[in-house]
Design a protein around this motif. Structure first.
Motif, PDB file in Angstrom:
ATOM      1  N   SER A   1      44.793  41.909  38.439  1.00 19.65           N
ATOM      2  CA  SER A   1      43.835  41.002  37.802  1.00 19.65           C
ATOM      3  C   SER A   1      44.532  39.824  37.135  1.00 19.65           C
ATOM      4  O   SER A   1      44.033  38.689  37.188  1.00 19.65           O
ATOM      5  CB  SER A   1      42.989  41.762  36.777  1.00 19.65           C
TER       6      SER A   1
ATOM      7  N   ALA B   1      45.495  37.543  39.935  1.00 15.29           N
ATOM      8  CA  ALA B   1      44.318  36.861  40.491  1.00 15.29           C
ATOM      9  C   ALA B   1      43.839  35.762  39.553  1.00 15.29           C
ATOM     10  O   ALA B   1      43.506  34.650  39.986  1.00 15.29           O
ATOM     11  CB  ALA B   1      43.211  37.880  40.758  1.00 15.29           C
TER      12      ALA B   1
ATOM     13  N   THR C   1      39.520  53.342  41.978  1.00 12.67           N
ATOM     14  CA  THR C   1      38.926  52.119  42.532  1.00 12.67           C
ATOM     15  C   THR C   1      38.263  52.377  43.882  1.00 12.67           C
ATOM     16  O   THR C   1      37.163  51.885  44.141  1.00 12.67           O
ATOM     17  CB  THR C   1      40.011  51.034  42.678  1.00 12.67           C
TER      18      THR C   1
ATOM     19  N   ASN D   1      40.052  46.865  37.714  1.00 13.74           N
ATOM     20  CA  ASN D   1      39.950  45.438  38.075  1.00 13.74           C
ATOM     21  C   ASN D   1      38.534  44.883  37.959  1.00 13.74           C
ATOM     22  O   ASN D   1      38.251  43.811  38.500  1.00 13.74           O
ATOM     23  CB  ASN D   1      40.468  45.237  39.509  1.00 13.74           C
ATOM     24  N   HIS D   2      37.677  45.584  37.236  1.00 15.74           N
ATOM     25  CA  HIS D   2      36.245  45.260  37.353  1.00 15.74           C
ATOM     26  C   HIS D   2      35.793  44.101  36.484  1.00 15.74           C
ATOM     27  O   HIS D   2      34.732  43.532  36.750  1.00 15.74           O
ATOM     28  CB  HIS D   2      35.432  46.538  37.159  1.00 15.74           C
TER      29      HIS D   2
ATOM     30  N   MET E   1      37.811  41.354  36.160  1.00 13.76           N
ATOM     31  CA  MET E   1      38.244  40.232  37.003  1.00 13.76           C
ATOM     32  C   MET E   1      37.267  40.031  38.165  1.00 13.76           C
ATOM     33  O   MET E   1      36.847  38.900  38.465  1.00 13.76           O
ATOM     34  CB  MET E   1      39.674  40.494  37.519  1.00 13.76           C
ATOM     35  N   ARG E   2      36.849  41.135  38.779  1.00 13.03           N
ATOM     36  CA  ARG E   2      35.958  41.001  39.927  1.00 13.03           C
ATOM     37  C   ARG E   2      34.560  40.537  39.509  1.00 13.03           C
ATOM     38  O   ARG E   2      33.899  39.797  40.252  1.00 13.03           O
ATOM     39  CB  ARG E   2      35.901  42.319  40.699  1.00 13.03           C
ATOM     40  N   SER E   3      34.110  40.967  38.341  1.00  9.55           N
ATOM     41  CA  SER E   3      32.789  40.500  37.901  1.00  9.55           C
ATOM     42  C   SER E   3      32.859  39.037  37.473  1.00  9.55           C
ATOM     43  O   SER E   3      31.925  38.266  37.734  1.00  9.55           O
ATOM     44  CB  SER E   3      32.224  41.381  36.791  1.00  9.55           C
TER      45      SER E   3
ATOM     46  N   LEU F   1      34.875  36.824  38.720  1.00  6.85           N
ATOM     47  CA  LEU F   1      34.964  36.063  39.972  1.00  6.85           C
ATOM     48  C   LEU F   1      33.570  35.786  40.529  1.00  6.85           C
ATOM     49  O   LEU F   1      33.218  34.642  40.840  1.00  6.85           O
ATOM     50  CB  LEU F   1      35.801  36.878  40.971  1.00  6.85           C
ATOM     51  N   ARG F   2      32.771  36.857  40.605  1.00  8.31           N
ATOM     52  CA  ARG F   2      31.424  36.696  41.181  1.00  8.31           C
ATOM     53  C   ARG F   2      30.560  35.759  40.317  1.00  8.31           C
ATOM     54  O   ARG F   2      29.888  34.856  40.829  1.00  8.31           O
ATOM     55  CB  ARG F   2      30.742  38.070  41.320  1.00  8.31           C
TER      56      ARG F   2
ATOM     57  N   GLN G   1      31.771  32.156  40.695  1.00 13.70           N
ATOM     58  CA  GLN G   1      31.414  31.669  42.026  1.00 13.70           C
ATOM     59  C   GLN G   1      29.951  31.213  42.062  1.00 13.70           C
ATOM     60  O   GLN G   1      29.633  30.125  42.554  1.00 13.70           O
ATOM     61  CB  GLN G   1      31.586  32.859  42.969  1.00 13.70           C
TER      62      GLN G   1
END
Ligand code: SPV
Ligand code: MG
Length: 295
Positions: free
Chosen positions: A49, A52, A217, A239-240, A242-244, A246-247, A250
């Motif tokens: 993360s 990223a 994961t 990593n959740h 960072m992934r949230s 990102l979404r 975006q």
């Protein structure tokens, strides 16, 4: 933001206590604060993360001092312990010694190092082809880490990638036992499978020799009660945030780009008041009253 020693003792306790513990991923000061505010007791400073968020790959493209800077912001921003994902330790035993000293100085409660080769590759990328470090050499890194800490509560987690590398359960156990004998405080056993069978088989063989840390994961459908019943010490939600983020970013970027106005976005994003509150603007206003001359 208490003294580092409280954080190390807290992390040690999270690993050692009989009840299951959770470490939530963060990758900068803001996300670290949100982890603490959500009620988590500890933070996983994820290598993936952080990389990223910096716009680079999880292949040690960010230098270890760049990672250290991020971890320091995270530690300054929070009062709960941080376990830093230290990848392979960024070099040999000597690099690990220096890493541990610097982490202690900056209030990071512990480090997790993994038995792969520098520069590392993320466990979910080209999994089967990842070369492992020589187990004895890695055990030396663990010994060096433990020998360099000044705070007796600083935590060193040894992570074996034996299952990721396709070396099988016997090799995972052999390595974990070597790392235990080298002084590791806990073992992180990683798997890229979508079911937890190899992790649970490892735990059954391993018993309670040291606390076991897992990263579900890919086997995310397994109920957490299963991990608790099997005596897993600590679960890393890796990593959740960072992934949230990102979404969410975006979607906001795409909306503003296509609509060329802010009306629909304003209601979906956090208010500026919330940003200022998180930053502690009130405290600065009070401090100005106290420390600036009155005019
Ligand atoms: C990380 O969060 O960087 C980890 C866990 O090391 S994993 O990405 O699954 O390897
Ligand atoms: Mg990592």
């Amino acid at each position: 933001t208490g003294p580092a020693s409280n954080k190390t003792a807290t992390l040690r306790h999270l690993l050692a206590r009989p009840e299951i513990s959770f470490l939530m991923e963060a990758h900068n000061g803001l996300s670290a604060k949100l982890v603490e505010r959500a009620g988590f007791e500890g933070i996983w400073a994820s290598g993936l993360s952080i990389a990223a968020a910096l716009g680079v790959r999880d292949s040690n493209e960010a230098s270890w001092t760049q990672v250290l800077e991020v971890a320091e912001f995270m530690s300054d921003a929070t009062g709960i312990p941080i376990l830093l994902d230290g990848d392979t330790g960024y070099g040999n035993f000597n690099s690990v010694r220096r890493l541990v000293r610097k982490l202690e100085q900056r209030g990071i409660a512990g480090v997790c190092i993994e038995d792969k080769l520098f520069p590392k590759t993320n466990s979910f990328v080209r999994g089967g082809t990842q070369p492992l470090a020589d187990a004895e050499e890695f055990a030396g890194k663990i010994q060096a880490a433990k020998a360099s800490q000044h705070d007796p509560d600083f935590v060193v987690v040894a992570r074996t990638e034996a299952l990721i590398a396709g070396e099988g359960p016997a090799e995972a156990l052999r390595r974990a036992e070597l790392y235990r004998c080298a002084g590791a405080d806990a073992i992180l056993i990683h798997s890229a499978r979508s079911d937890p069978s190899e992790i649970l088989a490892f735990k059954a063989e391993w018993g309670d020799r040291l606390p076991v840390v897992i990263v579900p994961t890919t086997y995310y459908t397994t109920p957490t009660e299963v991990f608790a019943e099997e005596g897993i010490s600590t679960v890393v939600w890796a990593n959740h945030l960072m992934r949230s983020a990102l979404r969410a970013m975006q979607l906001t970027a795409a909306t503003i780009h296509s609509e060329q106005h802010l009306r629909n976005v304003e209601v979906t994003v956090a208010s500026l008041a919330e940003v200022f509150e998180l930053q502690g603007e009130d405290e600065l206003a009070e401090a100005e009253q106290r420390w600036l001359p009155r005019r």
